[in-house]
Design an enzyme around this catalytic site. Structure first.
Site, PDB file in Angstrom:
ATOM      1  N   TYR A  65      58.295  19.998   6.544  1.00 17.13           N
ATOM      2  CA  TYR A  65      57.575  19.708   5.021  1.00 17.13           C
ATOM      3  C   TYR A  65      56.949  18.326   4.222  1.00 17.13           C
ATOM      4  O   TYR A  65      57.204  17.943   4.874  1.00 17.13           O
ATOM      5  CB  TYR A  65      59.346  19.658   4.189  1.00 17.13           C
ATOM      6  CG  TYR A  65      60.098  20.930   4.385  1.00 17.13           C
ATOM      7  CD1 TYR A  65      59.883  22.439   4.660  1.00 17.13           C
ATOM      8  CD2 TYR A  65      61.244  20.631   4.739  1.00 17.13           C
ATOM      9  CE1 TYR A  65      61.139  23.430   5.087  1.00 17.13           C
ATOM     10  CE2 TYR A  65      62.386  21.367   5.119  1.00 17.13           C
ATOM     11  CZ  TYR A  65      61.819  22.708   5.444  1.00 17.13           C
ATOM     12  OH  TYR A  65      62.993  23.816   6.008  1.00 17.13           O
TER      13      TYR A  65
ATOM     14  N   ILE B  93      90.401   6.123 -14.004  1.00 16.11           N
ATOM     15  CA  ILE B  93      89.857   7.039 -13.488  1.00 16.11           C
ATOM     16  C   ILE B  93      89.853   6.392 -12.132  1.00 16.11           C
ATOM     17  O   ILE B  93      87.925   5.867 -12.697  1.00 16.11           O
ATOM     18  CB  ILE B  93      88.550   7.840 -13.942  1.00 16.11           C
ATOM     19  CG1 ILE B  93      89.703   8.734 -15.657  1.00 16.11           C
ATOM     20  CG2 ILE B  93      88.732   8.931 -13.028  1.00 16.11           C
ATOM     21  CD1 ILE B  93      88.346   8.822 -16.195  1.00 16.11           C
TER      22      ILE B  93
ATOM     23  N   PRO C 115      68.631  11.968  15.462  1.00 20.48           N
ATOM     24  CA  PRO C 115      68.613  10.316  14.606  1.00 20.48           C
ATOM     25  C   PRO C 115      67.047  11.049  13.886  1.00 20.48           C
ATOM     26  O   PRO C 115      67.190  12.114  13.315  1.00 20.48           O
ATOM     27  CB  PRO C 115      67.846  10.812  16.788  1.00 20.48           C
ATOM     28  CG  PRO C 115      67.601  12.299  16.955  1.00 20.48           C
ATOM     29  CD  PRO C 115      68.256  12.725  16.271  1.00 20.48           C
TER      30      PRO C 115
ATOM     31  N   LYS D 228      72.382   2.066  10.536  1.00 27.89           N
ATOM     32  CA  LYS D 228      72.912   3.338  10.653  1.00 27.89           C
ATOM     33  C   LYS D 228      71.310   4.351  11.442  1.00 27.89           C
ATOM     34  O   LYS D 228      70.708   4.177  10.753  1.00 27.89           O
ATOM     35  CB  LYS D 228      73.452   4.619   9.833  1.00 27.89           C
ATOM     36  CG  LYS D 228      73.561   6.240  10.101  1.00 27.89           C
ATOM     37  CD  LYS D 228      74.148   6.756   8.865  1.00 27.89           C
ATOM     38  CE  LYS D 228      73.537   8.073   9.132  1.00 27.89           C
ATOM     39  NZ  LYS D 228      73.886   9.368   7.902  1.00 27.89           N
TER      40      LYS D 228
ATOM     41  N   ALA E 205      77.903   7.737   4.587  1.00 33.57           N
ATOM     42  CA  ALA E 205      76.952   7.216   5.825  1.00 33.57           C
ATOM     43  C   ALA E 205      75.329   7.422   4.490  1.00 33.57           C
ATOM     44  O   ALA E 205      76.291   7.966   3.335  1.00 33.57           O
ATOM     45  CB  ALA E 205      77.080   8.153   6.498  1.00 33.57           C
TER      46      ALA E 205
ATOM     47  N   LEU F 160      77.568  13.910  -8.243  1.00 32.88           N
ATOM     48  CA  LEU F 160      79.103  14.652  -8.221  1.00 32.88           C
ATOM     49  C   LEU F 160      79.169  15.911  -9.484  1.00 32.88           C
ATOM     50  O   LEU F 160      79.578  16.470  -9.029  1.00 32.88           O
ATOM     51  CB  LEU F 160      80.570  14.583  -7.585  1.00 32.88           C
ATOM     52  CG  LEU F 160      80.435  13.882  -6.491  1.00 32.88           C
ATOM     53  CD1 LEU F 160      81.878  12.872  -6.021  1.00 32.88           C
ATOM     54  CD2 LEU F 160      79.969  14.222  -5.492  1.00 32.88           C
TER      55      LEU F 160
END
Ligand SMILES: Cc1cc2nc3c(=O)[nH]c(=O)nc-3n(C[C@H](O)[C@H](O)[C@H](O)COP(=O)(O)OP(=O)(O)OC[C@H]3O[C@@H](n4cnc5c(N)ncnc54)[C@H](O)[C@@H]3O)c2cc1C
Lengths: 505, 505
Positions: A431, A42, A96, A78, A50, A333
């Site tokens: 937050y 699998i 950004p 990145k 990213a 997932l």
């Protein structure tokens, strides 16, 4: 000391091996026996990923050397994401990993910027972001520690091959005592009374038992969906994309220090620069385009020759009603999916792992730990969801049904109020925990055409002349510093050069 | 925005009125907003005073007030925490210092290691590992050096005489140009959910675009704009409804903490000031008579009561919405916590900070109220829950008031915190909290809520290493505290008790 806990990780994708590495760094050995089951039959999901700056914290926690990891995963740096054609066709903005400007006159920069702009004295907001200017010029360097310096005002993340990252973590976790078991799970055994999972059975007939089972089986969701039947909260009304077609292509020069996301008629296309190749994909909504059309559209759009055949992945936006039930914990997932628009999947894996290490259970799961874990995970999913919806909702594209539908759809009240307060007065909530920080919201709002009409009245305490003066100095400072940074490709070649891939036969 | 606020009017008395007026004058006086205070007859007496939390420091900074001059005017002293006695059994007393405990080890918080050590026989209390608690107990003032700075977050609140403090505040506000009208309120005119004007006994009618209601429990402005049931009582969880205020002779040397002792039907607080000692008792009128309490105050404090003794009604609770239409309720008008945690001025100043940040951009509509109310609700609940925890966790068996309140089921937000702490010694935090993890840990542990289990990850540290580490910390704290000045000498040095006219920084 009591007997070690027996922990079984079900699945060896990014989620499985990140969990294994974190446990290897903390409990594997004396306190816990950790086994991971995966099946070579699998595949894992790995498309060129990213990430977010928080990933560095995870690697530090586990004890991973950055340059070493980057070499092994063909990684690049990145500093943000470029969004093309999102607000309207032809537009481009960058989200950004860094601040816009600096507080002035006792208020956040955005307020003084709006004020200066209304007086015709401000340049584009991107001018005042160090990270964006570095992106636009294709440059990279590490941020400095000195908070007084403008080149301390950003953070960075990685583009990497998640498959290689999983392999790398395996190389880290196995010597520290994590046992890997090869095999396909065909059955799950449960306790009649408690409903707890007691063992998973492999195709070979072997049965692997344990105290805890961590479900990292990807979209299969072997335990949470197939065994426990934990309901899935479907968010596809707000986030209608349900498929992606992915294809690697040759490396593109110049190597950008950012991800690119381009809006298309039925979704959007990503471009992720790695050292050896480029990851590409088209995330789309199957109501508006077929797999075949999406594939050919993707191939047409590539900036470099494809290196494989396109592969289609199916999914649905949403999350499980809970991520910890009984003695099973879902990571990755198997616990839910939010499309990769803001590179949040690996981050959400990290959130679950950190919550698990903080609330690490004893032999029996305490309900209070379970409740807290679920609260922390839900909180993050919900916030990411609102931010993603914003990208779809706030558009003025008239070229296709998807975009019209998203613009007209009702959005969650929490999001509607946020947009209204930004439009009215540039207000963005800050937050204490979790995603996303104000610059993220500001960049998407403004990049997609929502400009503040007002600003905090307190801003008027500073004179406009002083403010515009400081803004000019800041812009000049950013410009000259960015000029002096190395090119991204050079920096990577120097810091973490990966082995060249073998030439295709 | 086309229609900015032209005038804001504060109506009320006491701290709410003067601090609001000063804050608004200071924040907007120079931006073209007229600020007027309509001061109603004050209910304050020379005996009154307040104990504040460390958050008051930030507020003074925001207002540009000089701390030492302000303390001098208010006969104030610093307070490093509060010592609770007789709440949870006759022997148990603990210091809630405004500081953290120990240092984390191997990514696991100090408290978890302490729990583990205690289970294997450690007898040293948690607070012994807090620099702030040790300094408080020994009458010191915390002056940081590099090593203590890295180890501790010790900070302080203030004890203040009400009249001296407000006189100083008034002087600054008037100096800054505040318009001040003294009078008695005759009527309030309102229409369409907004206050239009107030009329004084003198016949004068005054209007404004925005009103601040600081009239106390009568809520004489805001109550016209909302249904009657807007005040939510907290007496289930915080049953004391009467306050007794008295004075006793000055304590020499001055203690660096407040003492809060529970008795049969309430609690008694002893708050040192520079020229006297403030005594405050709270009790439940349902369970006892005022006369009985007055007698017990002096017996319990072991101090001679001087001058008048006052009894006031003060029922705990809060308005559901603090900002309605164009009227913002602040301080006691909006929320009436129990004074047990030095929170007297805390909600007032957090309301004012938010009012400055969310000052409306338009006089015609004020959607800012929604953001303000959400923030203040979270803050208010945070304070309520913290206080309710003291009462809920009492172990005064056989005292009817205490038995009653122990049996009440806590508010759900508190239940979550208690459950997780009891399971694991962790604090379940929200984004917006008035008290931080260390404060919660201090009181929950102090009141004897014993976690069932500690973080298994703590076990990774070998016992010998842990013992050495703990001993090192205790030694470090002992020698550092020894080197600190006494609070008495620090006060004599920084705030000699002399009259001063201005308290500007
Ligand atoms: C289109 C797309 C784009 C993405 N882009 C990004 C991105 O840019 N950034 C980001 O952070 N994330 C991204 N992600 C997500 C990211 O790839 C995944 O979150 C990540 O790879 C984790 O996946 P996983 O480990 O949960 O599942 P998988 O990678 O699917 O791994 C599942 C594992 O379970 C095992 N397994 C399953 N069933 C069985 C069985 N019966 N028996 C034995 N073993 C079994 C498999 O062998 C495999 O090892 C993207 C995902 C998609 C779909």
């Amino acid at each position: 000391m009591t007997d070690p806990l027996d922990i079984v990780i079900v699945g060896g994708g990014t989620a499985g091996w990140m969990t294994a590495a974190a446990l290897a760094a903390t409990v594997a050995g004396r306190q816990a026996r950790v086994r991971l089951i995966e099946s070579d039959q699998i595949g894992t999901v790995g498309v060129g990923e990213a990430t977010l700056p928080q990933m560095k914290d995870f690697n530090d926690f586990v004890g991973i050397q950055e340059a070493d990891m980057m070499k092994a995963t063909q990684a690049t740096f990145k500093l943000g994401i470029e969004f093309r054609d999102w607000g309207f066709t032809g537009s481009s903005y960058i989200h950004p990993f860094g601040e816009f400007g600096q507080p002035m006159g006792g208020v956040d920069f955005i307020h003084q910027w709006v004020r200066a702009r209304q007086a015709g004295e401000a340049q584009d907001i991107e001018t005042y972001s160090y990270a964006i200017q570095a992106c636009r010029q294709g440059r990279f360097d590490f941020p400095v520690d000195d908070k007084q310096e403008v080149n301390s005002t950003y953070a960075y993340a990685y583009h990497l091959d998640a498959g290689l990252y999983a392999r790398y973590l395996r190389g880290f976790a196995e010597p520290k005592g994590v046992e890997r078991i090869e095999g396909r799970i065909v059955d799950v055994e449960r306790d009649d009374e408690t409903g707890f999972v007691t063992a998973v059975k492999l195709e070979s007939g072997e049965s692997v038992g344990g105290d805890y089972f961590i479900d990292c089986s990807g979209f299969n969701s072997l335990l949470f969906d197939k065994t426990l039947g934990v309901p899935f909260e479907d968010w596809s009304d707000w986030l209608p994309c349900d498929r992606a077609v992915a294809v690697p292509s040759e490396r593109v020069d110049p190597m950008t220090p950012y991800t690119r996301s381009t809006a298309l008629e039925a979704g959007w296309q990503w471009r992720i620069p790695l050292q050896h190749r480029t990851g590409n994909g088209y995330v789309f909504c199957s109501n508006y385009i077929s797999d075949a059309e999406a594939s050919s559209r993707l191939l047409e759009n590539l900036d470099s020759p494809a290196l494989a055949d396109p592969r289609v992945l199916r999914f649905k936006a949403g999350r499980r009603a809970c991520s910890w039930q009984g003695n099973c914990i879902a990571v990755g997932l198997s616990s839910g999916f939010l499309e990769p628009l803001e590179s949040t999947s690996i981050y959400l894996i990290q959130v679950a792992i950190m919550a698990l290490t903080q609330l690490f259970p004893g032999r029996r799961p305490d309900p209070a730990l379970v409740a807290e874990f679920n609260r922390l995970v839900d909180y993050e999913y919900d916030r990411v969801r609102d931010f993603l919806i914003l990208h779809y909702h706030l558009n003025s594209r008239d070229d296709s049904a998807l975009w019209r539908r998203c613009r007209e759809m009702p959005v969650p009240d929490s999001l509607r109020e946020k947009m209204e307060m930004f439009r009215r007065r540039g207000f963005v909530e800050r937050y204490r925990f979790g995603l996303f920080a104000p610059p993220s919201w500001i960049s998407v709002y403004m990049g997609q055409g929502l400009l503040p009409e007002g600003f905090e009245p307190f801003a008027r305490n500073a004179s406009l002349a002083t403010v515009t003066d400081r803004m000019r100095t800041l812009a000049g400072n950013i410009e000259s510093r960015v000029q002096a940074m190395p090119r991204h490709a050079d920096f990577v070649a120097d810091y973490c050069p990966a082995d060249l891939p073998e030439a295709p036969a | 925005m086309s229609a900015p606020i032209r005038k804001v009017m504060v109506v009320g008395e006491g701290a709410g009125a003067w601090l609001s007026a000063l804050t608004l004058q200071r924040s907007f006086g120079k931006t073209g907003v007229a600020v007027e205070l309509v001061e109603l007859p004050s209910a304050l007496r020379p005996e009154d005073g307040w104990a504040t939390l460390p958050s008051q420091q930030a507020f003074h900074n925001l207002l540009g007030l000089d701390e030492t001059k302000l303390l001098r005017a208010a006969s104030g002293v610093y307070s490093l925490g509060q010592r609770f006695s007789n709440w949870s059994g006759p022997q148990a007393a603990f210091m809630h210092a405004y500081d953290t405990h120990g240092a984390s080890l191997n990514h696991v918080s100090f408290y978890q290691h302490w729990l583990r050590a205690r289970a294997s026989g450690l007898k040293v209390p948690l607070e012994a590992f807090s620099l702030g608690a040790a300094a408080a107990a020994q009458g010191r003032f915390v002056v940081f050096n590099e090593s203590t700075q890295a180890f501790s977050k010790a900070t302080y609140g203030y004890n203040l005489s009400a009249l001296g403090f407000l006189k100083a505040i008034a002087r600054v506000a008037l100096h800054l140009g505040l318009k001040h009208t003294a009078g008695e309120l005759a009527s309030v005119k309102h229409a369409n959910g907004r206050v239009e004007s107030v009329t004084l006994r003198s016949g004068e009618t005054l209007t404004a675009d925005l009103f601040v209601d600081a009239t106390g429990s009568a809520a004489r402005l805001v109550r016209h704009l909302e249904p009657n049931d807007n005040f939510e009582s907290w007496s289930r969880w915080l049953p004391c409804d009467r306050t007794i205020v008295a004075s006793a002779p000055v304590l020499d040397p001055v203690p660096a903490f407040n003492q809060v002792s529970a008795f049969r039907s309430g609690w008694l607080g002893i708050y040192p000031l520079a020229n006297r000692t403030l005594l405050r008792a709270r009790y439940a009128s349902k369970h006892t008579q005022a006369e009985d309490i007055v007698d017990t105050v002096s017996a319990l404090s072991g101090m001679r009561v001087e001058g008048d003794v006052f009894t006031d009604e003060w029922t705990t609770g809060a308005r559901r919405a603090h900002w309605v239409g164009n009227c913002v309720a602040v301080g006691d008008t909006a929320a009436r916590p129990d004074p047990v945690d030095a929170t007297s001025l805390h909600l007032l100043q957090s309301g004012l900070s938010w009012l400055v940040a969310m000052f409306p951009v338009s006089r015609t509509e004020m959607p800012e109220a929604a953001v303000f109310n959400a923030r203040m609700l979270a803050q208010t609940i945070g304070v309520r829950d913290f206080q309710a925890a003291h009462f809920k966790l009492n172990r005064r068996f056989g005292d009817p008031m205490w038995d009653d309140v122990r049996e009440q089921s806590p508010p759900p937000t508190l239940a979550r915190k208690l459950d997780l702490f009891e399971a694991r010694g962790e604090i379940s935090m929200n984004d917006d909290e008035s008290f931080q993890e260390e404060n919660w840990t201090s009181i929950l542990n102090g009141h004897g809520l014993v976690p069932r289990q500690w973080d298994p990850l703590a076990n990774a540290v070998p016992e010998q290493e842990l013992i050495a580490n703990f001993q090192g910390m205790l030694k470090f704290i002992a020698s550092e505290v020894q080197a600190m000045p006494t609070l008495q000498s620090h006060l004599e040095f920084t705030t000699p008790q002399a009259e001063s006219d201005y308290i500007f920084g």
